[in-house]
Design a protein around this motif. Structure first.
Motif, PDB file in Angstrom:
ATOM      1  N   LEU A 268       0.835  -1.208   0.000  1.00 37.51           N
ATOM      2  CA  LEU A 268       0.000   0.000   0.000  1.00 37.51           C
ATOM      3  C   LEU A 268       0.868   1.256   0.000  1.00 37.51           C
ATOM      4  CD1 LEU A 268      -2.863  -0.999   2.479  1.00 37.51           C
ATOM      5  CD2 LEU A 268      -3.044  -0.677  -0.007  1.00 37.51           C
ATOM      6  N   THR A 269       1.991   1.200   0.695  1.00 36.26           N
ATOM      7  CA  THR A 269       2.921   2.332   0.668  1.00 36.26           C
ATOM      8  C   THR A 269       3.412   2.573  -0.749  1.00 36.26           C
ATOM      9  OG1 THR A 269       3.663   1.880   2.929  1.00 36.26           O
ATOM     10  CG2 THR A 269       5.111   3.222   1.561  1.00 36.26           C
ATOM     11  N   ALA A 270       3.759   1.512  -1.455  1.00 35.34           N
ATOM     12  CA  ALA A 270       4.218   1.657  -2.834  1.00 35.34           C
ATOM     13  C   ALA A 270       3.108   2.202  -3.725  1.00 35.34           C
ATOM     14  CB  ALA A 270       4.710   0.305  -3.358  1.00 35.34           C
ATOM     15  N   VAL A 271       1.878   1.739  -3.544  1.00 34.86           N
ATOM     16  CA  VAL A 271       0.758   2.207  -4.362  1.00 34.86           C
ATOM     17  C   VAL A 271       0.459   3.680  -4.103  1.00 34.86           C
ATOM     18  CG1 VAL A 271      -1.746   1.995  -4.698  1.00 34.86           C
ATOM     19  CG2 VAL A 271      -0.304  -0.054  -4.693  1.00 34.86           C
ATOM     20  N   PHE A 272       0.311   4.060  -2.833  1.00 36.51           N
ATOM     21  CA  PHE A 272      -0.021   5.453  -2.517  1.00 36.51           C
ATOM     22  C   PHE A 272       1.163   6.391  -2.742  1.00 36.51           C
ATOM     23  CE2 PHE A 272      -3.653   3.465  -0.570  1.00 36.51           C
ATOM     24  CZ  PHE A 272      -4.660   4.417  -0.698  1.00 36.51           C
ATOM     25  N   GLY A 273       2.375   5.856  -2.696  1.00 44.24           N
ATOM     26  CA  GLY A 273       3.551   6.678  -2.951  1.00 44.24           C
ATOM     27  C   GLY A 273       3.990   6.685  -4.404  1.00 44.24           C
ATOM     28  N   GLY A 274       3.335   5.872  -5.234  1.00 42.49           N
ATOM     29  CA  GLY A 274       3.690   5.828  -6.649  1.00 42.49           C
ATOM     30  C   GLY A 274       5.064   5.242  -6.902  1.00 42.49           C
ATOM     31  N   GLN A 275       5.475   4.276  -6.087  1.00 44.14           N
ATOM     32  CA  GLN A 275       6.795   3.667  -6.204  1.00 44.14           C
ATOM     33  C   GLN A 275       6.683   2.238  -6.719  1.00 44.14           C
ATOM     34  OE1 GLN A 275       9.045   5.888  -5.926  1.00 44.14           O
ATOM     35  NE2 GLN A 275       9.643   6.308  -3.826  1.00 44.14           N
ATOM     36  N   GLY A 313      -8.075   4.678  13.185  1.00 44.13           N
ATOM     37  CA  GLY A 313      -7.226   3.912  12.287  1.00 44.13           C
ATOM     38  C   GLY A 313      -6.062   4.702  11.723  1.00 44.13           C
ATOM     39  N   LEU A 314      -5.438   4.114  10.725  1.00 43.09           N
ATOM     40  CA  LEU A 314      -4.263   4.687  10.082  1.00 43.09           C
ATOM     41  C   LEU A 314      -4.646   5.175   8.693  1.00 43.09           C
ATOM     42  CD1 LEU A 314      -1.091   5.029  10.174  1.00 43.09           C
ATOM     43  CD2 LEU A 314      -1.010   2.809   8.983  1.00 43.09           C
ATOM     44  N   TYR A 315      -4.382   6.451   8.409  1.00 41.50           N
ATOM     45  CA  TYR A 315      -4.675   7.043   7.104  1.00 41.50           C
ATOM     46  C   TYR A 315      -3.395   7.140   6.286  1.00 41.50           C
ATOM     47  CZ  TYR A 315      -9.279   8.251   8.885  1.00 41.50           C
ATOM     48  OH  TYR A 315     -10.552   8.191   9.407  1.00 41.50           O
ATOM     49  N   LEU A 316      -3.506   6.857   4.993  1.00 40.60           N
ATOM     50  CA  LEU A 316      -2.369   6.932   4.080  1.00 40.60           C
ATOM     51  C   LEU A 316      -2.692   7.873   2.935  1.00 40.60           C
ATOM     52  CD1 LEU A 316      -2.641   3.781   5.147  1.00 40.60           C
ATOM     53  CD2 LEU A 316      -0.780   3.398   3.528  1.00 40.60           C
ATOM     54  N   ALA A 317      -1.786   8.811   2.666  1.00 42.67           N
ATOM     55  CA  ALA A 317      -1.946   9.717   1.533  1.00 42.67           C
ATOM     56  C   ALA A 317      -0.565  10.099   1.019  1.00 42.67           C
ATOM     57  CB  ALA A 317      -2.731  10.958   1.926  1.00 42.67           C
ATOM     58  N   ARG A 318      -0.496  10.430  -0.235  1.00 44.27           N
ATOM     59  CA  ARG A 318       0.768  10.865  -0.848  1.00 44.27           C
ATOM     60  C   ARG A 318       1.232  12.163  -0.195  1.00 44.27           C
ATOM     61  NH1 ARG A 318       5.120  12.421  -2.932  1.00 44.27           N
ATOM     62  NH2 ARG A 318       5.546  12.371  -5.176  1.00 44.27           N
ATOM     63  N   GLU A 319       2.515  12.256   0.153  1.00 44.38           N
ATOM     64  CA  GLU A 319       3.033  13.513   0.684  1.00 44.38           C
ATOM     65  C   GLU A 319       3.106  14.546  -0.444  1.00 44.38           C
ATOM     66  OE1 GLU A 319       7.087  13.958   1.902  1.00 44.38           O
ATOM     67  OE2 GLU A 319       7.780  12.294   0.663  1.00 44.38           O
ATOM     68  N   HIS A 320       3.207  15.819  -0.092  1.00 39.48           N
ATOM     69  CA  HIS A 320       3.076  16.876  -1.092  1.00 39.48           C
ATOM     70  C   HIS A 320       4.326  17.102  -1.927  1.00 39.48           C
ATOM     71  CE1 HIS A 320      -0.410  18.820   1.377  1.00 39.48           C
ATOM     72  NE2 HIS A 320      -0.709  17.643   0.862  1.00 39.48           N
ATOM     73  N   ARG A 321       5.460  16.618  -1.482  1.00 36.60           N
ATOM     74  CA  ARG A 321       6.709  16.915  -2.189  1.00 36.60           C
ATOM     75  C   ARG A 321       6.926  16.020  -3.402  1.00 36.60           C
ATOM     76  NH1 ARG A 321      11.330  16.439   2.178  1.00 36.60           N
ATOM     77  NH2 ARG A 321      10.196  14.498   2.572  1.00 36.60           N
ATOM     78  N   GLY A 322       7.649  16.586  -4.384  1.00 38.61           N
ATOM     79  CA  GLY A 322       8.143  15.783  -5.496  1.00 38.61           C
ATOM     80  C   GLY A 322       7.127  15.345  -6.518  1.00 38.61           C
ATOM     81  N   MET A 323       5.969  15.992  -6.596  1.00 36.60           N
ATOM     82  CA  MET A 323       4.968  15.627  -7.610  1.00 36.60           C
ATOM     83  C   MET A 323       5.206  16.483  -8.854  1.00 36.60           C
ATOM     84  SD  MET A 323       1.511  14.946  -5.355  1.00 36.60           S
ATOM     85  CE  MET A 323       1.740  16.267  -4.162  1.00 36.60           C
ATOM     86  N   THR A 333      -0.052   9.077 -23.987  1.00 40.86           N
ATOM     87  CA  THR A 333      -0.433   8.473 -22.713  1.00 40.86           C
ATOM     88  C   THR A 333       0.788   8.483 -21.793  1.00 40.86           C
ATOM     89  OG1 THR A 333      -2.083   7.030 -23.735  1.00 40.86           O
ATOM     90  CG2 THR A 333      -1.275   6.378 -21.572  1.00 40.86           C
ATOM     91  N   GLY A 334       0.572   8.769 -20.530  1.00 42.60           N
ATOM     92  CA  GLY A 334       1.677   8.780 -19.588  1.00 42.60           C
ATOM     93  C   GLY A 334       1.206   8.483 -18.183  1.00 42.60           C
ATOM     94  N   VAL A 335       2.161   8.186 -17.316  1.00 41.76           N
ATOM     95  CA  VAL A 335       1.861   7.932 -15.904  1.00 41.76           C
ATOM     96  C   VAL A 335       2.309   9.152 -15.104  1.00 41.76           C
ATOM     97  CG1 VAL A 335       2.327   6.486 -13.908  1.00 41.76           C
ATOM     98  CG2 VAL A 335       2.078   5.445 -16.165  1.00 41.76           C
ATOM     99  N   TRP A 336       1.368   9.748 -14.380  1.00 45.53           N
ATOM    100  CA  TRP A 336       1.692  10.906 -13.549  1.00 45.53           C
ATOM    101  C   TRP A 336       1.958  10.465 -12.111  1.00 45.53           C
ATOM    102  CZ3 TRP A 336      -1.173  13.269  -9.428  1.00 45.53           C
ATOM    103  CH2 TRP A 336      -0.575  14.438  -8.937  1.00 45.53           C
ATOM    104  N   ASP A 337       3.112  10.839 -11.601  1.00 50.34           N
ATOM    105  CA  ASP A 337       3.500  10.616 -10.215  1.00 50.34           C
ATOM    106  C   ASP A 337       3.492   9.144  -9.813  1.00 50.34           C
ATOM    107  OD1 ASP A 337       4.368  11.855  -7.764  1.00 50.34           O
ATOM    108  OD2 ASP A 337       2.430  11.338  -6.896  1.00 50.34           O
ATOM    109  N   GLY A 338       3.543   8.244 -10.791  1.00 53.07           N
ATOM    110  CA  GLY A 338       3.509   6.820 -10.471  1.00 53.07           C
ATOM    111  C   GLY A 338       2.168   6.352  -9.940  1.00 53.07           C
ATOM    112  N   ARG A 339       1.111   7.220 -10.032  1.00 55.65           N
ATOM    113  CA  ARG A 339      -0.173   6.891  -9.402  1.00 55.65           C
ATOM    114  C   ARG A 339      -1.371   6.977 -10.325  1.00 55.65           C
ATOM    115  NH1 ARG A 339      -1.781  10.505  -5.448  1.00 55.65           N
ATOM    116  NH2 ARG A 339      -0.528  12.150  -6.390  1.00 55.65           N
ATOM    117  N   PHE A 340      -1.250   7.670 -11.441  1.00 56.04           N
ATOM    118  CA  PHE A 340      -2.389   7.810 -12.339  1.00 56.04           C
ATOM    119  C   PHE A 340      -1.941   7.654 -13.787  1.00 56.04           C
ATOM    120  CE2 PHE A 340      -3.813   9.978  -8.538  1.00 56.04           C
ATOM    121  CZ  PHE A 340      -5.117   9.540  -8.416  1.00 56.04           C
TER     122      PHE A 340
END
Length: 485
Positions: A268-275, A313-323, A333-340
């Protein structure tokens, strides 16, 4: 023959018997001994068993990295023509990177193979990886980590489109070459296979040809499959998705088996972080200690993800830096931020950037950024209460789940997630609803959507359902190791 090794012919017979039919197989052939042996073995067995309803085609990728590669591709084409097998060559075009050339070549190779499979009407791809390759991979990974490795997977889904299968993964190069010599067939020796600048070549020279791996690797595969299945059940019971950009692990999920928690939070960290990969061992220890070892609310950042621990509970969201903004020309077609994954069907150039940077955009009256992903798409919908639209930034507490208990999300967690969502614009202004409808915007799972091993398939497919996305393509196999699937 190594104690672990399977006869190449027997391996191919078992492989073809396991396939769902009818099937059309694209054989990736470079002209080396492994891939040439794979092609000839498949050709012999397919011709001897027409009842299988299986046909072959082939493709050669010319990486254009050394002189003579184009001539080698032509030799392969001649061999395929002699066998009556459709063949096409594909060349890696453009400037090559000065660093990371092996990884870049791998990306290019599989992209070109997928294009060839589409052009030739194939529904799966096979490669000539052998037991020797498996031993080398396990040895290299063993030098970097003490964790048990699954090594080279026998089945990998590429780009959500094509399964890449490796039927000779338990056959040795020595046995494959013996098969070729018996038939008087020559192969091409790639000089890079003797270049000690490459780690794999250095490792190859160190390994014994009789290093045993099959028992260990099959046990590792079985363990990983079980873990993936348990992790998928964990998603059903303990994970909620809000607005496609905010994940929530309910408190009970943080008190589960450590191996399952390690697996799920890592991915989940990899998915939400786009890694493309889960965090390494040291970073995962920090994440687990924070998430499961503390009852006090707080926040931490790791793997480009903000972990916000609350009573609910624990919430997960992408941090604001490096987008970094993504510019797409019409039709690109392209992948933005590893997430979309973004497809620009507009007739003009468009820009994708974070909502956090939207102050630079000119708002069009009455137009909000498009909703992305799924809202409340977890199986626990009745317990969630996310906003209906990513454009709703003012307060999460005023938005209620129609079928739930009316519990609001933490305002700061929701705003953080919204700030990480994509904003679409052209010529410095938000896209109109009509223009936005010409842009295909879908969640992208960086650790899975390019290369997904069959060991992670169950978890990834369940996560795809949570995000209200289409399921991944199923394995084109009826059985694995003689067991029906």
């Amino acid at each position: 023959m190594s104690p672990d090794a399977a006869s190449p012919r027997q391996a191919i017979r078992q492989f073809l018997a396991s396939l769902r039919s009818p099937a059309r197989i694209l054989v990736a052939i470079s002209g080396g001994s492994d891939s040439t042996g794979l092609l000839l073995l498949l050709d012999e067995v397919v011709k001897a068993a027409p009842h299988l309803e299986i046909s072959l085609c082939a493709a050669t990728v010319d990486h254009a990295l050394r002189a003579g590669s184009a001539d080698e591709a032509r030799e392969v084409a001649a061999l395929c023509a002699a066998l009556g097998i459709s063949h096409m060559s594909a060349t890696w075009q453009g400037e090559k990177p000065k660093t990371g050339i092996m990884a870049a070549a791998r990306e290019a190779r599989y992209s070109l193979l997928a294009e060839a499979a589409e052009a030739l009407g194939a529904n799966l791809i096979v490669t000539g990886h052998t037991l020797d390759d498996q031993r080398e991979t396990l040895a290299m990974r063993g030098m970097r980590t003490e964790q048990v490795s699954t090594g080279i997977a026998d089945a990998v889904l590429f780009d959500r489109r094509f399964w890449i299968l490796r039927p000779l993964l338990f056959s040795t190069r020595m046995d494959i070459r013996a098969f070729l010599r018996a038939r008087g067939v020559r192969w091409i020796d790639d000089p890079s296979n003797e270049d000690t600048n490459y780690e794999r070549v250095r490792m190859r020279r160190q390994l014994s040809a009789h290093t045993s791996v099959e028992k260990d690797i099959r046990a590792a595969w079985a363990e990983r499959l079980t873990l993936s299945s348990r992790a998928a059940e964990w998603l059903d019971r303990h994970f909620q998705l809000h607005g496609g950009v905010l994940g929530q692990v309910v408190p009970g999920g943080l008190r589960q088996d450590r191996a399952v928690l390690d697996y799920t939070l890592g991915r989940l960290t990899a998915v939400f972080g786009g890694q493309p990969f889960a965090p390494g061992r040291v970073k995962m220890e920090r994440i687990l200690a924070f998430a499961a070892g503390s009852s006090a609310p707080g926040r931490m950042t790791a793997g480009r993800v903000v972990f916000d621990l609350r009573r609910d509970g624990l919430y997960l969201a992408r941090e604001h830096r490096g987008m970094v903004p993504l510019i797409l020309q019409s039709g690109e077609t392209g992948v933005w931020d590893g997430r979309f994954l973004v497809e620009n069907r507009l007739g003009t150039t468009m820009r994708v950037e974070a909502q956090a940077a939207r102050s630079s955009l000119i708002p069009v009256p009455g137009i909000q950024p498009p909703r992305v992903g799924a809202v409340n798409d977890s199986p626990m919908r009745n317990e969630s209460s996310a906003p209906k639209d990513l454009g709703a930034l003012d307060s999460c507490d005023e938005h209620r789940n129609e079928g739930g208990r009316g519990r609001g999300l933490p305002t700061s967690a929701w705003k953080r997630a919204i700030a990480s969502a994509p904003a679409l614009s052209s010529d410095g202004a938000y896209l109109s609803p009509e223009s936005a409808s010409m842009v295909e915007l879908t969640p992208y799972f960086a650790p899975f959507d390019r290369f997904l091993t069959r060991f992670d398939f169950i978890f990834a497919d369940r996560l795809s359902a949570v995000f209200a996305m289409a399921p991944y393509a199923g394995l084109p196999l009826r059985s694995i190791d003689g067991k029906t699937i």
